[in-house]
Scaffold this active site. Structure first.
Site, PDB file in Angstrom:
ATOM      1  CD  GLU A   1       4.426 -38.766  10.006  1.00 52.98           C
ATOM      2  OE1 GLU A   1       3.786 -38.388   8.993  1.00 52.98           O
ATOM      3  OE2 GLU A   1       5.443 -38.172  10.415  1.00 52.98           O
TER       4      GLU A   1
ATOM      5  CB  SER B   1       3.909 -31.989   9.079  1.00 53.67           C
ATOM      6  OG  SER B   1       4.627 -32.987   9.757  1.00 53.67           O
TER       7      SER B   1
ATOM      8  CG  ASP C   1       4.314 -35.702  12.470  1.00 50.95           C
ATOM      9  OD1 ASP C   1       4.770 -35.036  11.522  1.00 50.95           O
ATOM     10  OD2 ASP C   1       4.988 -36.027  13.463  1.00 50.95           O
TER      11      ASP C   1
ATOM     12  CD  GLU D   1       5.908 -33.454  15.314  1.00 46.11           C
ATOM     13  OE1 GLU D   1       6.820 -33.787  14.543  1.00 46.11           O
ATOM     14  OE2 GLU D   1       4.996 -32.662  14.994  1.00 46.11           O
TER      15      GLU D   1
END
Length: 141
Positions: free
Chosen positions: A10, A30, A40, A53
């Site tokens: 991420e 999250s 995210d 996401e």
């Protein structure tokens, strides 16, 4: 995927979007930090806003639950963003899909295979407007 690896992926996505000129933020943890389902990553640039996401995998395929996808679409709609599923397979780039373009399994989950990501996904340059996909049928014979 381990939480540490997911967090690292991420952060990698956030950095790549930042380098592309997007205002971007990550919603760490999250889903567990709050009762509300959050994407995210949130990213925006000149009127294009995305709720993403992010999923990554060493193997194949990547699955998302119906609830994850529904929460993303709900948040994106209320926030005014475009919902996107970002997938990254080891030793490959990030690829993005609108949730409606994903395969839905008989059990109501969503699936992205590596070959689908590579063949049909939107890459980061296309998502950020730095390139456009050209298909064979766009050429005159």
């Amino acid at each position: 995927m381990s939480n540490a690896k997911g967090d690292r992926r991420e952060r990698e996505l956030v950095n790549e979007l930042d380098e592309a000129g997007f205002a971007v933020m990550r919603a760490p943890a999250s889903g567990s930090a709050t009762d509300r389902e959050l994407p995210d990553v949130l990213a925006g640039d000149d009127g294009d806003f995305y709720a993403i996401e992010a999923k990554s995998s060493a193997g194949d395929p990547i699955y998302l639950t119906g609830e994850e996808v529904e929460a993303l679409v709900y948040f994106a709609r209320n926030f005014g963003a475009k919902p996107r599923i970002g997938v990254r397979f080891d030793r490959e780039a990030w690829y993005f899909f609108h949730p409606g373009d994903l395969h839905v399994t008989d059990g109501g989950n969503y699936r992205v295979k590596k070959e689908t990501a590579l063949g049909e996904g939107t890459d980061l340059d296309e998502l950020t407007g730095q390139s456009a996909r050209t298909q064979l049928d766009q050429y005159d014979a």
